[in-house]
Design a protein around this motif. Structure first.
Motif, short mmCIF file in Angstrom:
data_model
loop_
_atom_site.label_atom_id
_atom_site.label_comp_id
_atom_site.label_asym_id
_atom_site.label_seq_id
_atom_site.Cartn_x
_atom_site.Cartn_y
_atom_site.Cartn_z
N ASP A 36 79.01 29.93 41.84
CA ASP A 36 80.46 30.09 41.58
C ASP A 36 81.29 28.95 42.18
N TYR A 37 80.98 28.57 43.43
CA TYR A 37 81.79 27.50 44.04
C TYR A 37 81.37 26.11 43.55
N ASN A 38 80.39 26.08 42.67
CA ASN A 38 80.00 24.83 42.00
C ASN A 38 80.51 24.81 40.57
N GLU A 39 81.52 25.61 40.30
CA GLU A 39 82.14 25.71 38.96
C GLU A 39 81.12 26.11 37.89
N GLY A 40 80.16 26.93 38.28
CA GLY A 40 79.09 27.32 37.36
C GLY A 40 79.29 28.70 36.78
N PHE A 41 78.17 29.30 36.34
CA PHE A 41 78.19 30.62 35.70
C PHE A 41 77.62 31.69 36.64
N VAL A 42 78.20 32.89 36.56
CA VAL A 42 77.66 34.04 37.30
C VAL A 42 77.66 35.26 36.37
N LEU A 43 76.82 36.24 36.70
CA LEU A 43 76.75 37.45 35.86
C LEU A 43 76.71 38.71 36.74
N PRO A 44 77.84 39.01 37.39
CA PRO A 44 77.88 40.22 38.23
C PRO A 44 78.31 41.45 37.43
N CYS A 45 78.11 42.63 38.01
CA CYS A 45 78.85 43.78 37.48
C CYS A 45 79.44 44.56 38.64
N ALA A 46 80.62 45.13 38.40
CA ALA A 46 81.25 45.99 39.40
C ALA A 46 80.43 47.28 39.42
N ILE A 47 80.31 47.91 40.59
CA ILE A 47 79.48 49.11 40.71
C ILE A 47 80.32 50.33 41.10
N ASP A 48 79.70 51.48 40.97
CA ASP A 48 80.42 52.73 41.26
C ASP A 48 80.36 53.08 42.74
N GLY A 190 86.22 43.93 36.63
CA GLY A 190 85.01 44.56 36.05
C GLY A 190 85.33 45.39 34.82
N VAL A 191 84.34 45.53 33.94
CA VAL A 191 84.51 46.29 32.71
C VAL A 191 83.45 47.40 32.69
N ASP A 192 83.91 48.63 32.50
CA ASP A 192 83.02 49.79 32.52
C ASP A 192 81.83 49.59 31.56
N GLY A 193 80.64 49.86 32.02
CA GLY A 193 79.45 49.77 31.16
C GLY A 193 78.94 48.36 30.92
N HIS A 194 79.59 47.37 31.52
CA HIS A 194 79.25 45.97 31.22
C HIS A 194 79.05 45.15 32.50
N ALA A 195 78.23 44.11 32.36
CA ALA A 195 78.27 43.02 33.34
C ALA A 195 79.30 42.02 32.81
N LEU A 196 79.69 41.07 33.64
CA LEU A 196 80.71 40.11 33.20
C LEU A 196 80.15 38.71 33.39
N LEU A 197 80.04 37.98 32.28
CA LEU A 197 79.71 36.55 32.40
C LEU A 197 81.00 35.84 32.81
N ILE A 198 80.98 35.20 33.98
CA ILE A 198 82.18 34.48 34.43
C ILE A 198 81.86 32.99 34.43
N ASP A 199 82.69 32.24 33.73
CA ASP A 199 82.61 30.79 33.80
C ASP A 199 83.56 30.38 34.93
N CYS A 200 83.01 29.96 36.05
CA CYS A 200 83.85 29.70 37.22
C CYS A 200 84.57 28.36 37.14
N GLN A 201 84.46 27.68 35.99
CA GLN A 201 85.24 26.46 35.80
C GLN A 201 86.61 26.79 35.22
N ASP A 202 86.63 27.69 34.22
CA ASP A 202 87.93 28.01 33.60
C ASP A 202 88.24 29.50 33.68
N TYR A 203 87.42 30.24 34.42
CA TYR A 203 87.61 31.68 34.64
C TYR A 203 87.56 32.50 33.35
N GLN A 204 86.90 31.98 32.35
CA GLN A 204 86.71 32.79 31.15
C GLN A 204 85.76 33.94 31.46
#
Ligand code: GLA
Length: 391
Positions: A36-48, A190-204
């Protein structure tokens, strides 16, 4: 249940019912570590597993805090004085850091009573501190009758990216960890039922639906994470050294070929760090395709490669975590994946497991982990959940 208890404790301590209760989730990262701090991609999900913050406006300029999960410890500080680091109550600093950051950015923060509780395991690499930062940011906004908005503004209508950036800035500038944006952004968005692909360069943000056939199983090694911030900050500095060697803003601008052809003059440790980050970015994107296709063999391969890369190139795993990953991998084979999750040096592993194998995983961990390491693991089944909300 927890929110009822929070409401009661709040009323007993502050003499009135809270006006609002905010809930912010912890997170598990499926893949994309230290990218993330290298402006890369991450795939987390928020948890319950969430942090809950109850809030009520005060008539003066004090912030008063009650922390239910820290033996009902309290904190109090004035909005009119310099907000200082609390040397003996670490939990206070996440709150102090957020308040300070909101003030620095010119938001009209008001005096408040705040009570905090939650069930995100602390110090386990599941972002209990990011959840606290995000919940407190929204609590202060809500106390002033602001809300979460989809656009940016300065009048206590905070969009979800800004909420995350305030939490991250509190951590970077006040707490002293040079973390990236991942934890706060997944807790806010976070989005219910989903992981989130985050592009840490443009926050898409791209929601990725979890395959029906897989459960998320988190296993806590219960190794206390020591020296984490200094090791973390050192890794970040090593990545930045490589970026400046190549005269690029971040490792996002490099690929394997460029790295190998321009590596002369780089020390071998920094080179390994960059190799991890570049490979890990590629794996995140491949993981998104694998999840979309429900391709368990590929999920298994990518998570195994990610773990190996964290072990031998980024050097952030520890023997107990490696043992845990082997135990889980030996049960699930190619029917799911497993790797360490989070910043490293202890904490948890995350496994994507066919539903009917989850109990076999638990049994194998129970049978082998303590014998091999002298430690007892804790298992948390988790579901992908929504980001911060008012309840
Ligand atoms: C911690 C940080 C994140 C991220 C991970 C490693 O959780 O807070 O920003 O860098 O480590 O992926």
């Amino acid at each position: 249940m927890k929110s009822e208890q929070l409401r009661k404790k709040f009323s007993a301590h502050f003499g009135r019912e809270p006006e609002k209760i905010i809930k912010a989730p912890g997170r598990v990262n499926l893949i994309g570590e230290h990218t993330d701090y290298n402006e890369g991609f991450v795939l987390p999900c928020a948890i319950d597993y969430c942090t809950l913050v109850a809030v009520m406006k005060r008539d003066d300029r004090q912030i008063q805090v009650l922390a239910l999960d820290w033996s009902d410890e309290t904190d109090a500080f004035s909005l009119d004085e310099e907000i200082k680091f609390h040397p003996d109550q670490m939990w206070s600093n996440y709150i102090r850091g957020v308040v300070r950051e909101l003030k620095l950015r010119g938001y009209p923060v008001q005096g408040c009573n705040i009570a905090v509780t939650g069930n995100v395991p602390q110090g386990a690499g599941l972002s209990s501190s990011a959840a606290l930062e995000v919940a407190v940011t929204v609590a202060l906004v809500a106390a002033a009758n602001g809300s979460i908005s989809e656009t940016q503004s300065k009048d206590l209508q905070l969009d979800r990216l800004t909420i995350a950036q305030i939490g991250q800035a509190a951590e970077n500038n006040f707490v002293g960890c040079a973390c990236g944006i991942m934890d706060q952004l997944i807790s806010s968005s976070g989005v219910d039922g989903h992981a989130l692909l985050i592009d840490c360069q443009d926050y898409q943000l791209t929601p990725v639906v979890m395959p029906d056939e897989l459960s998320i199983v988190i296993v806590n090694s219960n190794v206390r994470r020591g020296l984490v911030d200094s090791e973390y900050n050192q890794r970040r500095a090593q990545c930045e050294t490589v970026a400046s060697h190549f005269d690029v803003p971040s490792l996002r601008y490099l690929d394997e070929e460029k790295l190998q052809s321009g590596k002369a003059g780089l020390d071998s440790t920094a080179l390994k760090r960059a190799e991890h980050v570049i490979g890990e970015n590629r794996r995140v994107l491949s993981m998104v395709s694998a999840l979309n296709k429900g391709d368990c063999v590929e999920i298994s391969r990518l998570m195994a490669q990610s773990h190996e890369s964290m072990k031998s190139l980024f050097e952030i795993t520890i023997p107990a975590i490696d043992q845990l990953v082997s135990i889980v991998a030996s049960v699930i084979g190619e029917s799911g994946g497993v790797r360490m999750t989070g910043g490293g040096f202890g904490g948890c592993v995350v496994a994507l497991v066919p539903h009917d194998r989850a109990s076999d995983v638990a049994d194998a961990v129970e049978a082998k982990y303590e014998h091999l390491t002298g430690l007892k693991a804790t298992i948390y089944p988790a579901s992908p959940s929504a980001g911060v909300s008012l309840i």
